[in-house]
Design a protein around this motif. Structure first.
Motif, PDB file in Angstrom:
ATOM      1  N   THR A 196       9.363  -5.805  -2.434  1.00  0.00           N
ATOM      2  CA  THR A 196       7.959  -5.651  -2.818  1.00  0.00           C
ATOM      3  C   THR A 196       7.839  -4.984  -4.182  1.00  0.00           C
ATOM      4  O   THR A 196       6.946  -5.331  -4.971  1.00  0.00           O
ATOM      5  CB  THR A 196       7.202  -4.826  -1.758  1.00  0.00           C
ATOM      6  N   PHE A 197       8.721  -4.037  -4.480  1.00  0.00           N
ATOM      7  CA  PHE A 197       8.716  -3.399  -5.796  1.00  0.00           C
ATOM      8  C   PHE A 197       8.801  -4.457  -6.889  1.00  0.00           C
ATOM      9  O   PHE A 197       8.024  -4.440  -7.857  1.00  0.00           O
ATOM     10  CB  PHE A 197       9.883  -2.417  -5.918  1.00  0.00           C
ATOM     11  N   PHE A 198       9.736  -5.386  -6.760  1.00  0.00           N
ATOM     12  CA  PHE A 198       9.908  -6.382  -7.816  1.00  0.00           C
ATOM     13  C   PHE A 198       8.793  -7.421  -7.810  1.00  0.00           C
ATOM     14  O   PHE A 198       8.401  -7.920  -8.876  1.00  0.00           O
ATOM     15  CB  PHE A 198      11.290  -7.036  -7.701  1.00  0.00           C
ATOM     16  N   ASP A 199       8.247  -7.737  -6.641  1.00  0.00           N
ATOM     17  CA  ASP A 199       7.087  -8.630  -6.595  1.00  0.00           C
ATOM     18  C   ASP A 199       5.907  -8.008  -7.347  1.00  0.00           C
ATOM     19  O   ASP A 199       5.224  -8.675  -8.137  1.00  0.00           O
ATOM     20  CB  ASP A 199       6.680  -8.910  -5.143  1.00  0.00           C
ATOM     21  N   LEU A 200       5.665  -6.723  -7.102  1.00  0.00           N
ATOM     22  CA  LEU A 200       4.570  -6.029  -7.779  1.00  0.00           C
ATOM     23  C   LEU A 200       4.857  -5.868  -9.269  1.00  0.00           C
ATOM     24  O   LEU A 200       3.968  -6.023 -10.109  1.00  0.00           O
ATOM     25  CB  LEU A 200       4.340  -4.661  -7.135  1.00  0.00           C
ATOM     26  N   TYR A 201       6.089  -5.534  -9.589  1.00  0.00           N
ATOM     27  CA  TYR A 201       6.462  -5.354 -10.999  1.00  0.00           C
ATOM     28  C   TYR A 201       6.187  -6.624 -11.800  1.00  0.00           C
ATOM     29  O   TYR A 201       5.700  -6.579 -12.939  1.00  0.00           O
ATOM     30  CB  TYR A 201       7.942  -4.980 -11.095  1.00  0.00           C
ATOM     31  N   LYS A 202       6.462  -7.774 -11.210  1.00  0.00           N
ATOM     32  CA  LYS A 202       6.303  -9.046 -11.915  1.00  0.00           C
ATOM     33  C   LYS A 202       4.852  -9.533 -11.956  1.00  0.00           C
ATOM     34  O   LYS A 202       4.452 -10.215 -12.904  1.00  0.00           O
ATOM     35  CB  LYS A 202       7.182 -10.125 -11.255  1.00  0.00           C
TER      36      LYS A 202
ATOM     37  N   ALA B 184       3.203   5.768  -3.077  1.00  0.00           N
ATOM     38  CA  ALA B 184       4.379   6.561  -3.434  1.00  0.00           C
ATOM     39  C   ALA B 184       4.487   6.728  -4.941  1.00  0.00           C
ATOM     40  O   ALA B 184       4.843   7.802  -5.437  1.00  0.00           O
ATOM     41  CB  ALA B 184       5.642   5.910  -2.875  1.00  0.00           C
ATOM     42  N   PHE B 185       4.194   5.682  -5.690  1.00  0.00           N
ATOM     43  CA  PHE B 185       4.244   5.789  -7.146  1.00  0.00           C
ATOM     44  C   PHE B 185       3.085   6.629  -7.683  1.00  0.00           C
ATOM     45  O   PHE B 185       3.240   7.335  -8.678  1.00  0.00           O
ATOM     46  CB  PHE B 185       4.247   4.400  -7.783  1.00  0.00           C
ATOM     47  N   LYS B 186       1.954   6.584  -7.029  1.00  0.00           N
ATOM     48  CA  LYS B 186       0.817   7.396  -7.458  1.00  0.00           C
ATOM     49  C   LYS B 186       1.039   8.883  -7.166  1.00  0.00           C
ATOM     50  O   LYS B 186       0.378   9.735  -7.761  1.00  0.00           O
ATOM     51  CB  LYS B 186      -0.467   6.926  -6.759  1.00  0.00           C
ATOM     52  N   ALA B 187       1.960   9.201  -6.255  1.00  0.00           N
ATOM     53  CA  ALA B 187       2.221  10.598  -5.889  1.00  0.00           C
ATOM     54  C   ALA B 187       2.926  11.377  -6.998  1.00  0.00           C
ATOM     55  O   ALA B 187       3.024  12.607  -6.924  1.00  0.00           O
ATOM     56  CB  ALA B 187       3.053  10.655  -4.611  1.00  0.00           C
ATOM     57  N   GLU B 188       3.437  10.677  -8.014  1.00  0.00           N
ATOM     58  CA  GLU B 188       4.118  11.311  -9.155  1.00  0.00           C
ATOM     59  C   GLU B 188       5.310  12.160  -8.710  1.00  0.00           C
ATOM     60  O   GLU B 188       5.561  13.241  -9.217  1.00  0.00           O
ATOM     61  CB  GLU B 188       3.132  12.140  -9.990  1.00  0.00           C
ATOM     62  N   ASP B 189       6.022  11.662  -7.745  1.00  0.00           N
ATOM     63  CA  ASP B 189       7.212  12.338  -7.212  1.00  0.00           C
ATOM     64  C   ASP B 189       8.400  12.066  -8.131  1.00  0.00           C
ATOM     65  O   ASP B 189       8.366  11.152  -8.959  1.00  0.00           O
ATOM     66  CB  ASP B 189       7.490  11.795  -5.802  1.00  0.00           C
TER      67      ASP B 189
ATOM     68  N   ILE C 242       0.823  -1.214   0.000  1.00  0.00           N
ATOM     69  CA  ILE C 242       0.000   0.000   0.000  1.00  0.00           C
ATOM     70  C   ILE C 242       0.860   1.267   0.000  1.00  0.00           C
ATOM     71  O   ILE C 242       0.679   2.142  -0.857  1.00  0.00           O
ATOM     72  CB  ILE C 242      -0.986  -0.005   1.184  1.00  0.00           C
ATOM     73  N   PRO C 243       1.832   1.432   0.933  1.00  0.00           N
ATOM     74  CA  PRO C 243       2.671   2.637   0.878  1.00  0.00           C
ATOM     75  C   PRO C 243       3.465   2.746  -0.414  1.00  0.00           C
ATOM     76  O   PRO C 243       3.647   3.846  -0.947  1.00  0.00           O
ATOM     77  CB  PRO C 243       3.608   2.470   2.086  1.00  0.00           C
ATOM     78  N   LEU C 244       3.937   1.624  -0.938  1.00  0.00           N
ATOM     79  CA  LEU C 244       4.735   1.653  -2.166  1.00  0.00           C
ATOM     80  C   LEU C 244       3.880   2.106  -3.349  1.00  0.00           C
ATOM     81  O   LEU C 244       4.298   2.959  -4.144  1.00  0.00           O
ATOM     82  CB  LEU C 244       5.330   0.273  -2.439  1.00  0.00           C
ATOM     83  N   THR C 245       2.685   1.562  -3.451  1.00  0.00           N
ATOM     84  CA  THR C 245       1.775   1.972  -4.525  1.00  0.00           C
ATOM     85  C   THR C 245       1.409   3.443  -4.383  1.00  0.00           C
ATOM     86  O   THR C 245       1.385   4.187  -5.374  1.00  0.00           O
ATOM     87  CB  THR C 245       0.503   1.103  -4.506  1.00  0.00           C
TER      88      THR C 245
END
Length: 257
Positions: A149-155, A13-18, A8-11
């Motif tokens: 988690t980034f790579f788990d989600l990416y895959k 963070a990516f949605k924040a368009e930082d 949830i925090p990782l997603t």
């Protein structure tokens, strides 16, 4: 993919368009740690929290954040017991210290300190103390898991992969961590897809920033005074973030926020 304490925090963070999602996560974590230690919940009065801050202390950056935060009593109490423990250790280090053998050759050499290879026990101990930080550790405890988690989600999560592809890339330090982690987390077929995508994102966004900060400087030419600033007004702080990480233009994080 099922949501978890890390997805949830990782997603978000990516949605924040930082300019860098991992900088975004790092700032959230350090502000949470400062608030936890010094905020209205008075965690600094809890024995287990004080034991951690006594043992670990804080780095230069986070001492400044503590000062800016505004809770002088809380900071004073934390520093009081931390210094008590540190003074005991410092005295023991000085009692055990044995100077090395001097020589004419050593005295003739130019001073060149290598902080990664201290020669004295006191130097090594101080390096250990100044690289130990309660707030830094708060993020480090989760950072490796965020990378995994980034790579788990990416895959496994196409929506997250899309956020990654459409994002603004990463600061240089976090970009390096992604590459290092990819070498361990991805197979050869996945690497053949991931690296070209990542490198394309980085090239495009670093070029974008170069153009924005160049236009910022060009705007000071009288011939451009009536032209639109575009996205260049805050390009300096975003360039600094991209190159070194963090948020150089942030206002101090205070007790009232």
């Amino acid at each position: 993919m099922k949501e978890s304490i890390h997805t949830i925090p990782l997603t978000d963070a990516f949605k924040a368009e930082d300019e860098c999602p991992f900088c975004y996560l790092e700032r959230e974590a350090e502000q949470h740690a400062i608030s936890f230690a010094l905020g209205s919940g008075a965690s600094y009065m809890e024995d287990d929290v004080r034991a951690e801050t006594d043992a670990m202390g804080f780095c230069r950056h986070h001492y400044k954040m503590m000062y800016d935060y505004g809770n002088r009593l809380g900071s004073g109490l934390i520093l009081s017991t931390h210094l008590k423990k540190l003074n005991q250790e410092l005295a023991a280090q000085m009692d055990l210290f044995a100077p090395g053998k001097s020589s004419v050759f050593k005295r003739m050499q130019k001073t060149s300190l290598d902080k990664q290879g201290r020669e004295t026990a006191i130097g090594q101990w101080i390096d250990e103390k100044t690289h130990s930080c309660y707030v830094c550790d708060h993020f480090k405890a989760n950072y490796n898991r965020y990378l995994d988690t980034f790579f788990d989600l990416y895959k496994k999560d196409e929506e997250f992969a899309r956020l990654f592809r459409e994002g603004k890339g990463f600061c240089l330090p976090h970009f390096a961590d992604l590459v290092e982690t990819a070498e361990k987390k991805l197979n050869d077929k996945q690497k053949a897809e991931f690296y070209p995508t990542l490198f394309k994102i980085m090239k495009e966004n670093y070029q974008r920033l170069q153009e924005e900060v160049t236009w910022f400087t060009d705007k000071f030419d009288y011939r451009n005074k009536d032209k639109d600033w575009g996205n260049s007004k805050d390009s300096i702080q975003r360039c600094m973030q991209k190159l070194g990480g963090g948020y150089p233009a942030d206002e101090p994080f205070t007790e009232g926020l």
